[in-house]
Design a protein around this motif. Structure first.
Motif, mmCIF file in Angstrom:
data_model
loop_
_atom_site.group_PDB
_atom_site.id
_atom_site.type_symbol
_atom_site.label_atom_id
_atom_site.label_comp_id
_atom_site.label_asym_id
_atom_site.label_seq_id
_atom_site.Cartn_x
_atom_site.Cartn_y
_atom_site.Cartn_z
ATOM 1 N N GLU A 1 1.990 4.875 10.534
ATOM 2 C CA GLU A 1 3.102 5.115 11.461
ATOM 3 C C GLU A 1 4.390 5.406 10.696
ATOM 4 O O GLU A 1 5.192 6.259 11.092
ATOM 5 N N PHE A 2 4.585 4.685 9.598
ATOM 6 C CA PHE A 2 5.767 4.911 8.768
ATOM 7 C C PHE A 2 5.754 6.337 8.213
ATOM 8 O O PHE A 2 6.770 7.044 8.247
ATOM 9 N N MET A 3 4.600 6.783 7.714
ATOM 10 C CA MET A 3 4.508 8.126 7.139
ATOM 11 C C MET A 3 4.677 9.208 8.195
ATOM 12 O O MET A 3 5.227 10.274 7.909
ATOM 13 N N ASN A 4 4.197 8.956 9.398
ATOM 14 C CA ASN A 4 4.334 9.962 10.459
ATOM 15 C C ASN A 4 5.802 10.279 10.741
ATOM 16 O O ASN A 4 6.124 11.384 11.180
ATOM 17 N N GLN A 5 6.679 9.321 10.479
ATOM 18 C CA GLN A 5 8.104 9.549 10.705
ATOM 19 C C GLN A 5 8.868 9.925 9.433
ATOM 20 O O GLN A 5 9.855 10.658 9.495
ATOM 21 N N HIS A 6 8.376 9.462 8.274
ATOM 22 C CA HIS A 6 9.204 9.578 7.059
ATOM 23 C C HIS A 6 8.505 10.246 5.873
ATOM 24 O O HIS A 6 9.105 10.375 4.813
ATOM 25 N N GLY A 7 7.265 10.662 6.061
ATOM 26 C CA GLY A 7 6.586 11.373 4.986
ATOM 27 C C GLY A 7 5.942 10.451 3.962
ATOM 28 O O GLY A 7 5.845 9.231 4.164
ATOM 29 N N SER A 8 5.509 11.035 2.863
ATOM 30 C CA SER A 8 4.725 10.328 1.861
ATOM 31 C C SER A 8 5.512 9.208 1.186
ATOM 32 O O SER A 8 6.584 9.437 0.618
ATOM 33 N N ILE A 9 4.948 8.016 1.245
ATOM 34 C CA ILE A 9 5.536 6.887 0.527
ATOM 35 C C ILE A 9 5.376 7.102 -0.973
ATOM 36 O O ILE A 9 6.316 6.932 -1.747
ATOM 37 N N MET A 10 4.168 7.502 -1.379
ATOM 38 C CA MET A 10 3.892 7.676 -2.806
ATOM 39 C C MET A 10 4.762 8.772 -3.412
ATOM 40 O O MET A 10 5.261 8.625 -4.531
ATOM 41 N N ALA A 11 4.963 9.863 -2.690
ATOM 42 C CA ALA A 11 5.792 10.958 -3.217
ATOM 43 C C ALA A 11 7.239 10.516 -3.378
ATOM 44 O O ALA A 11 7.928 10.957 -4.300
ATOM 45 N N LEU B 1 0.862 -1.167 0.000
ATOM 46 C CA LEU B 1 0.000 0.000 0.000
ATOM 47 C C LEU B 1 0.906 1.228 0.000
ATOM 48 O O LEU B 1 1.622 1.481 0.978
ATOM 49 N N LEU B 2 0.892 1.981 -1.104
ATOM 50 C CA LEU B 2 1.789 3.130 -1.260
ATOM 51 C C LEU B 2 1.042 4.383 -0.812
ATOM 52 O O LEU B 2 0.413 5.082 -1.602
ATOM 53 N N CYS B 3 1.123 4.640 0.493
ATOM 54 C CA CYS B 3 0.315 5.689 1.104
ATOM 55 C C CYS B 3 0.825 7.078 0.739
ATOM 56 O O CYS B 3 2.022 7.280 0.544
ATOM 57 N N ASN B 4 -0.107 7.994 0.686
ATOM 58 C CA ASN B 4 0.241 9.376 0.377
ATOM 59 C C ASN B 4 0.011 10.258 1.599
ATOM 60 O O ASN B 4 -0.844 9.983 2.440
ATOM 61 N N GLU B 5 0.793 11.294 1.686
ATOM 62 C CA GLU B 5 0.726 12.243 2.794
ATOM 63 C C GLU B 5 1.268 13.563 2.297
ATOM 64 O O GLU B 5 1.948 13.622 1.270
ATOM 65 N N ARG B 6 0.938 14.625 2.967
ATOM 66 C CA ARG B 6 1.610 15.884 2.693
ATOM 67 C C ARG B 6 2.711 16.063 3.724
ATOM 68 O O ARG B 6 3.773 15.453 3.623
ATOM 69 N N SER C 1 1.239 25.759 4.417
ATOM 70 C CA SER C 1 1.060 25.205 3.081
ATOM 71 C C SER C 1 1.605 23.779 3.067
ATOM 72 O O SER C 1 2.742 23.518 2.674
ATOM 73 N N SER C 2 0.785 22.835 3.505
ATOM 74 C CA SER C 2 1.262 21.470 3.738
ATOM 75 C C SER C 2 1.762 20.804 2.460
ATOM 76 O O SER C 2 2.656 19.958 2.500
ATOM 77 N N GLY C 3 1.189 21.190 1.287
ATOM 78 C CA GLY C 3 1.589 20.576 0.030
ATOM 79 C C GLY C 3 2.986 20.941 -0.418
ATOM 80 O O GLY C 3 3.512 20.329 -1.347
ATOM 81 N N ALA C 4 3.602 21.934 0.218
ATOM 82 C CA ALA C 4 4.967 22.319 -0.136
ATOM 83 C C ALA C 4 6.012 21.376 0.444
ATOM 84 O O ALA C 4 7.174 21.420 0.037
ATOM 85 N N PHE C 5 5.606 20.527 1.381
ATOM 86 C CA PHE C 5 6.601 19.668 2.038
ATOM 87 C C PHE C 5 7.316 18.817 0.994
ATOM 88 O O PHE C 5 6.686 18.206 0.127
ATOM 89 N N PRO C 6 8.652 18.742 1.063
ATOM 90 C CA PRO C 6 9.413 18.086 -0.008
ATOM 91 C C PRO C 6 9.551 16.582 0.171
ATOM 92 O O PRO C 6 9.684 16.062 1.275
#
Length: 618
Positions: free
Chosen positions: A414-424, A389-394, A498-503
């Motif tokens: 939990e993975f995204m909370n520490q490392h950001g968007s998997i999909m990005a 599951l390739l989760c997305n996050e801002r 601007s959450s979408g700016a996160f790299p």
């Protein structure tokens, strides 16, 4: 010694493929050149695009080949050449889904170009596929005699493109001989496309002069360079050459037009005047033109020659091809303009030579619809498989709705909370793979719109992830500029929410503390470089004074999402490379490449994630 294309210096004098006519020679001669460049498989219209016309805000389609054909035919006269300055293919689904059928060639044959210059992207899939494109253009459905030109490219007789292109052609235009020489941008083609190893490239300026001299010796004194070499390079080259009269260019996607008009309508940023006139090494005028990109503009250049074959006057119009159906964007209008608004719009268009309301050519539209309907169907095509599951996050921990499949408390969340968007991160990996020269990819998380679930992956899934029509650009950046760019993006998240700016990134990793001051929010920054074989070197502390090639989308490269440190690099032609790669197409081709190699999409290992550790804003 092997026979090579460039060794054949005999001039082949033929009739203009689609526009031949004859007349008695006069002391003076007026030539019309109709031209496009860099359509990048954008065969249909763009938009509807928001414009302001006569003070009225409206939306309307722009460009596309059915409108191009109509305008070409309207502007045709007895002294016309129809020219294309390269980069016809790659960039949309019309190419990526139809590499065998090649609707680009079919659409080009509806225009019926006299000559087409090879661009760097013609080599993206290698010489064998390029040979297939040239053969389809020259001998496929509705073929009309288009000549394919490239004077500074040489191949041996064993190469697939041997013998199916020429360095130049001499056209009979209303009884006058006009020489057209093709020039491709050599270093960019070699570095960022995939020509076969036995393809040789030669200096653009030296080659141009060589063939100009050959034409002059044969009595041809009206000489056009058809170049895929960048607007700034064309200007510099014109000043170094003798006996050149006209340069019809491409590659830099330059909009040469009235800057006030484009500011007024709110669409397009101009790079210079149409035409741009400079003096060659003889002190004579050279007319330089280019016609933007994506089949939006048709260039009309009118050149007058004296009896010595020198330019006495050049003028013209870059025609922006508008549709004839206007949509009212106001929420309470139901899309309909009042009669007064339509009158204002139409009067404004009529008052501007550069603007045209153009009906689609019926035959061309029907032929294109055959492929457009299949594109819609092929969105369902399965192109790969995801084992995760390739989760997305801002911003990490923000629980953005684009990652709704990844529920609170799940391993993925939990993975995204520490490392950001998997999909990005997967998108970034795709970009650094597809852009051959790049070391690092940087992508704004807001440009990645949704999650890909475990299971089959379709073309439609890729489009849902990246639904925008952005392009990839390569930027030559110092390590310090890269660090500054990441700091800019995170500052936009902190200061402007601007959450979408996160790299997100590939081959770049760092720790983030959202509570630190700007300039100190990222630490332990490490990078990798791409090796010659396409693999990656070792992780190392980023070298602040050394150069890395960064691939990114053209939205943030131009400063979107406050990626401010990108801007001076993006605006410097010597440090920016417009790859022409559509970013949705790049993701699709990356997934297909994995499938072809027996691989699947998967969640990156922690060591591959751009964010190694994350401290949320208190």
């Amino acid at each position: 010694m092997m026979n090579k294309t460039l060794l054949s210096l005999a001039i082949v004098i033929g009739l203009v493929g689609c526009n031949s006519s004859s007349s008695d020679n006069d002391d003076t001669f007026d030539l019309r050149i109709l031209h496009i460049n860099d359509h990048h498989s954008k065969l249909d219209a763009t938009g509807p695009v928001a414009l302001t016309l006569g003070g009225v805000k409206t939306e309307v389609e722009i460009g596309g080949f059915p409108r191009l054909v109509t305008k070409f035919n309207e502007l045709q006269n007895d002294s016309t050449l129809r020219l294309h300055a390269g980069d016809a293919i790659t960039g949309t689904m019309f190419y990526s889904l139809f590499r065998e059928e090649l609707p680009d060639a079919l659409m080009m044959n509806q225009v019926c170009f006299d000559a087409f210059a090879l661009g760097n992207h013609e080599f993206d899939d290698g010489n064998e596929q390029l040979a297939h494109f040239i053969e389809t253009l020259k001998n496929g459905e509705d073929a009309c005699g288009t000549e394919v030109l490239a004077a500074n490219i040489e191949v041996p007789s064993t190469n697939p493109i041997y013998g199916i292109y020429d360095p130049y052609k001499v056209f009979d235009v209303a009884g006058q001989q006009v020489g057209v020489i093709g020039i491709d941008i050599s270093s960019k083609t070699q570095a960022s496309s995939s020509p076969s190893a036995d393809t040789e490239f030669f200096d653009e300026v030296e080659t141009s002069q060589r063939y100009i001299d050959i034409l002059k010796e044969q009595g041809v004194d009206k000489i056009v360079l058809l170049t895929h070499y960048m607007y700034s390079n064309d200007i510099a080259m014109a000043k170094q050459l003798t006996d050149v009269d006209v340069i019809v260019g491409g590659d830099s996607h330059s909009l040469l037009a009235d800057s006030e008009l484009h500011t007024e309508i709110g669409f397009g940023t101009t790079d210079g005047e149409y035409p741009t006139v400079v003096q060659n090494a003889d002190g004579n005028d050279v007319c330089i033109v280019q016609a933007w990109e994506n089949a939006l503009v048709l260039g009309e250049l009118n050149v007058s020659f004296n009896e010595q074959g020198n330019v006495t006057q050049c003028s013209g119009t870059p025609h922006l091809l508008l549709g004839d159906e206007f949509i009212n964007p106001s929420e309470d209008s139901e899309g309909v303009h009042t009669d007064e608004e339509l009158d204002a719009i139409n009067q404004y268009i009529a008052s501007k030579n550069e603007l045209s309301s153009v009906e689609k050519d019926t035959v061309t539209a029907e032929k294109l619809a055959f492929y457009s309907d299949q594109v819609d169907e092929k969105m369902k095509e399965i192109i790969g498989y995801s084992v995760a599951l390739l989760c997305n996050e801002r911003t990490p921990g923000s629980n953005h709705s684009s990652g709704a499949l990844c529920v609170e408390g799940s391993e993925e969340r939990e993975f995204m909370n520490q490392h950001g968007s998997i999909m990005a991160n997967v998108v970034s990996e795709a970009f650094v793979d597809m852009s051959i020269r790049s070391d690092i990819a940087i992508q704004n998380s807001g440009g990645v719109r949704t999650t890909i679930a475990e299971g089959d992956v379709s073309v439609g899934h890729a489009f849902n992830v990246l639904p925008f029509s952005n392009y990839l650009v390569n930027l030559d950046m110092t390590g310090q500029e890269i660090v500054n760019t990441i700091e800019d993006a995170i500052d936009n998240v902190v200061v402007n929410d601007s959450s979408g700016a996160f790299p997100a990134a590939a081959n770049l990793r760092f720790d983030v503390d959202m509570n630190a001051e700007k300039g100190q929010r990222i630490t332990d920054v490490q990078a990798r470089r791409k090796l010659e074989d396409g693999t990656f070197g070792e992780w190392h502390d980023i070298e602040l004074t050394e150069i890395y090639v960064v691939v990114t989308n053209d939205f943030i490269a131009a400063g979107g999402d406050r990626y401010d440190s990108f801007v001076p690099v993006y605006e410097d032609d010597s440090r920016r490379e417009d790859t022409g790669l559509l970013y949705t197409d790049s993701l699709i081709n990356y997934i297909k490449k994995l499938e072809d190699n027996g691989e699947t999409l998967d969640r990156p290992d922690v060591s591959e994630m751009s964010v190694q550790s994350f401290i949320a804003l208190n």
